[in-house]
Scaffold this motif. Structure first.
Motif, PDB file in Angstrom:
ATOM      1  N   MET A   1       0.842  -1.167   0.000  1.00 14.19           N
ATOM      2  CA  MET A   1       0.000   0.000   0.000  1.00 14.19           C
ATOM      3  C   MET A   1       0.891   1.236   0.000  1.00 14.19           C
ATOM      4  N   ILE A   2       0.398   2.284  -0.584  1.00 17.78           N
ATOM      5  CA  ILE A   2       1.122   3.560  -0.639  1.00 17.78           C
ATOM      6  C   ILE A   2       0.336   4.586   0.178  1.00 17.78           C
ATOM      7  N   TYR A   3       1.062   5.288   1.061  1.00 17.77           N
ATOM      8  CA  TYR A   3       0.441   6.302   1.915  1.00 17.77           C
ATOM      9  C   TYR A   3       1.103   7.653   1.705  1.00 17.77           C
ATOM     10  N   ASP A   4       0.305   8.711   1.845  1.00 14.30           N
ATOM     11  CA  ASP A   4       0.845  10.070   1.720  1.00 14.30           C
ATOM     12  C   ASP A   4       1.330  10.560   3.090  1.00 14.30           C
ATOM     13  N   ALA A   5       1.776  11.833   3.135  1.00 11.86           N
ATOM     14  CA  ALA A   5       2.330  12.400   4.357  1.00 11.86           C
ATOM     15  C   ALA A   5       1.292  12.536   5.470  1.00 11.86           C
ATOM     16  N   GLU A   6       0.012  12.526   5.130  1.00 10.76           N
ATOM     17  CA  GLU A   6      -1.049  12.568   6.136  1.00 10.76           C
ATOM     18  C   GLU A   6      -1.481  11.163   6.542  1.00 10.76           C
ATOM     19  N   LEU A   7      -0.716  10.171   6.086  1.00  8.46           N
ATOM     20  CA  LEU A   7      -0.946   8.749   6.375  1.00  8.46           C
ATOM     21  C   LEU A   7      -2.284   8.250   5.834  1.00  8.46           C
ATOM     22  N   ARG A   8      -2.665   8.784   4.679  1.00 12.12           N
ATOM     23  CA  ARG A   8      -3.879   8.327   4.002  1.00 12.12           C
ATOM     24  C   ARG A   8      -3.487   7.447   2.816  1.00 12.12           C
ATOM     25  N   ALA A   9      -4.226   6.378   2.639  1.00 11.04           N
ATOM     26  CA  ALA A   9      -3.924   5.420   1.575  1.00 11.04           C
ATOM     27  C   ALA A   9      -4.164   6.037   0.206  1.00 11.04           C
ATOM     28  N   LEU A  10      -3.165   5.899  -0.665  1.00 10.52           N
ATOM     29  CA  LEU A  10      -3.294   6.347  -2.052  1.00 10.52           C
ATOM     30  C   LEU A  10      -3.566   5.171  -2.982  1.00 10.52           C
ATOM     31  N   ARG A  11      -2.913   4.040  -2.701  1.00 12.83           N
ATOM     32  CA  ARG A  11      -3.043   2.827  -3.523  1.00 12.83           C
ATOM     33  C   ARG A  11      -3.026   1.610  -2.606  1.00 12.83           C
ATOM     34  N   ALA A  12      -3.680   0.559  -3.066  1.00 14.37           N
ATOM     35  CA  ALA A  12      -3.669  -0.707  -2.326  1.00 14.37           C
ATOM     36  C   ALA A  12      -3.564  -1.843  -3.318  1.00 14.37           C
ATOM     37  N   SER A  13      -2.822  -2.856  -2.955  1.00 14.38           N
ATOM     38  CA  SER A  13      -2.711  -4.031  -3.823  1.00 14.38           C
ATOM     39  C   SER A  13      -3.978  -4.871  -3.702  1.00 14.38           C
ATOM     40  N   ALA A  14      -4.164  -5.771  -4.643  1.00 16.35           N
ATOM     41  CA  ALA A  14      -5.316  -6.670  -4.605  1.00 16.35           C
ATOM     42  C   ALA A  14      -5.262  -7.545  -3.354  1.00 16.35           C
ATOM     43  N   GLY A  15      -4.048  -7.971  -2.967  1.00 16.49           N
ATOM     44  CA  GLY A  15      -3.890  -8.798  -1.773  1.00 16.49           C
ATOM     45  C   GLY A  15      -4.278  -8.052  -0.508  1.00 16.49           C
ATOM     46  N   ILE A  27     -10.583   1.620   0.254  1.00 13.75           N
ATOM     47  CA  ILE A  27      -9.363   1.842   1.028  1.00 13.75           C
ATOM     48  C   ILE A  27      -8.785   3.222   0.765  1.00 13.75           C
ATOM     49  N   ARG A  28      -8.865   3.670  -0.485  1.00 15.67           N
ATOM     50  CA  ARG A  28      -8.260   4.945  -0.887  1.00 15.67           C
ATOM     51  C   ARG A  28      -8.774   6.098  -0.019  1.00 15.67           C
ATOM     52  N   GLY A  29      -7.836   6.878   0.523  1.00 11.58           N
ATOM     53  CA  GLY A  29      -8.175   8.027   1.365  1.00 11.58           C
ATOM     54  C   GLY A  29      -8.320   7.683   2.838  1.00 11.58           C
ATOM     55  N   GLN A  30      -8.295   6.420   3.172  1.00 12.17           N
ATOM     56  CA  GLN A  30      -8.460   5.992   4.563  1.00 12.17           C
ATOM     57  C   GLN A  30      -7.104   5.938   5.278  1.00 12.17           C
ATOM     58  N   ARG A  31      -7.128   6.191   6.573  1.00  8.86           N
ATOM     59  CA  ARG A  31      -5.944   6.000   7.407  1.00  8.86           C
ATOM     60  C   ARG A  31      -5.949   4.561   7.903  1.00  8.86           C
ATOM     61  N   VAL A  32      -4.806   4.112   8.379  1.00  3.76           N
ATOM     62  CA  VAL A  32      -4.725   2.766   8.946  1.00  3.76           C
ATOM     63  C   VAL A  32      -5.718   2.637  10.099  1.00  3.76           C
ATOM     64  N   THR A  33      -5.890   3.712  10.873  1.00  7.62           N
ATOM     65  CA  THR A  33      -6.824   3.695  12.004  1.00  7.62           C
ATOM     66  C   THR A  33      -8.268   3.484  11.562  1.00  7.62           C
ATOM     67  N   ASP A  34      -8.569   3.788  10.310  1.00 10.28           N
ATOM     68  CA  ASP A  34      -9.917   3.565   9.773  1.00 10.28           C
ATOM     69  C   ASP A  34     -10.091   2.133   9.283  1.00 10.28           C
ATOM     70  N   LEU A  35      -8.989   1.441   9.077  1.00  9.32           N
ATOM     71  CA  LEU A  35      -9.036   0.128   8.442  1.00  9.32           C
ATOM     72  C   LEU A  35      -8.812  -1.051   9.379  1.00  9.32           C
ATOM     73  N   MET A  36      -8.036  -0.837  10.449  1.00  5.58           N
ATOM     74  CA  MET A  36      -7.625  -1.963  11.293  1.00  5.58           C
ATOM     75  C   MET A  36      -7.838  -1.659  12.772  1.00  5.58           C
ATOM     76  N   PRO A  37      -7.781  -2.710  13.614  1.00  5.44           N
ATOM     77  CA  PRO A  37      -7.958  -2.525  15.061  1.00  5.44           C
ATOM     78  C   PRO A  37      -6.889  -1.607  15.661  1.00  5.44           C
ATOM     79  N   PRO A  38      -7.216  -0.914  16.753  1.00  2.00           N
ATOM     80  CA  PRO A  38      -6.313   0.078  17.348  1.00  2.00           C
ATOM     81  C   PRO A  38      -4.922  -0.436  17.704  1.00  2.00           C
ATOM     82  N   HIS A  39      -4.797  -1.626  18.277  1.00  2.29           N
ATOM     83  CA  HIS A  39      -3.473  -2.084  18.699  1.00  2.29           C
ATOM     84  C   HIS A  39      -2.542  -2.315  17.514  1.00  2.29           C
ATOM     85  N   ILE A  40      -3.084  -2.643  16.360  1.00  3.32           N
ATOM     86  CA  ILE A  40      -2.263  -2.783  15.151  1.00  3.32           C
ATOM     87  C   ILE A  40      -1.973  -1.395  14.579  1.00  3.32           C
ATOM     88  N   CYS A  41      -2.999  -0.553  14.544  1.00  4.84           N
ATOM     89  CA  CYS A  41      -2.873   0.788  13.949  1.00  4.84           C
ATOM     90  C   CYS A  41      -1.799   1.621  14.615  1.00  4.84           C
TER      91      CYS A  41
END
Length: 176
Positions: A1-15, A27-41
């Motif tokens: 995955m590719i993230y910008d300086a604001e830690l928002r997803a720009l691209r994601a692989s199919a996997g 996924i595009r535009g989302q932060r890791v905190t929007d996608l995964m559980p807090p302890h991982i994020c």
């Protein structure tokens, strides 16, 4: 995955999209905190920030569920800087490799190592049974009961019933 300086997803692989149970568009535009559980994020976002600041790649490990209802997994995560022509870090690339089976194999090897060093230290069958219970409970089982049959324990007493349990028994329960 590719993230910008604001830690928002720009691209994601199919996997990555498949593992998260989302499409790349979701996924595009989302932060890791929007996608995964807090302890991982927390671990992932802190690593991404460090890469933006230092410009150096970083490798770390995380454990958890990628989405609700999914089994727990272990990942080796690499975050690498992506630089512009001037050499400035513009984005970061995040690669997560599922190492769950490797982690489980290491746990099994550690268990085998512990068994080889902690079980069978004497010829006393009762003690060996207790050693097996001590090593296995909590790592391999919640409860272990070991019963030794008389014929196995007392070979010099043929008059004993071959199916009668002897006093040689060990058990242990997990405290959980």
């Amino acid at each position: 995955m590719i993230y910008d300086a604001e830690l928002r997803a720009l691209r994601a692989s199919a996997g990555a999209a498949r593992e998260l149970g989302l499409s790349e568009q979701q996924i595009r535009g989302q932060r890791v905190t929007d996608l995964m559980p807090p302890h991982i994020c927390t671990t992932v976002e802190e690593g991404m920030r460090r890469v933006f600041e230092s410009g150096e790649s970083e490798l770390f490990h995380v454990h958890g569920k990628p989405r609700r209802g999914a089994p727990g997994r272990y990942w080796a995560v690499t975050v690498s800087p992506l630089r512009n022509a001037a050499g400035e870090v513009r984005h970061v690339q995040l690669i997560a490799l599922d190492v769950t089976e490797l982690h489980r194999a290491r746990e099994r090897l550690a268990l085998l190592n512990d068994v080889s060093t902690q079980v069978g230290s004497t010829l006393d069958v009762t003690r060996t049974a207790q050693e097996m219970a001590d090593v296995a409970v909590g790592r391999l089982a919640d409860f272990i009961r070991s019963t030794c049959w008389t014929r196995c324990c007392v070979a010099s007493s043929p008059d004993l019933h071959p199916r009668a349990p002897s006093a040689c028994a060990a058990s242990r329960s997990s405290p959980f």
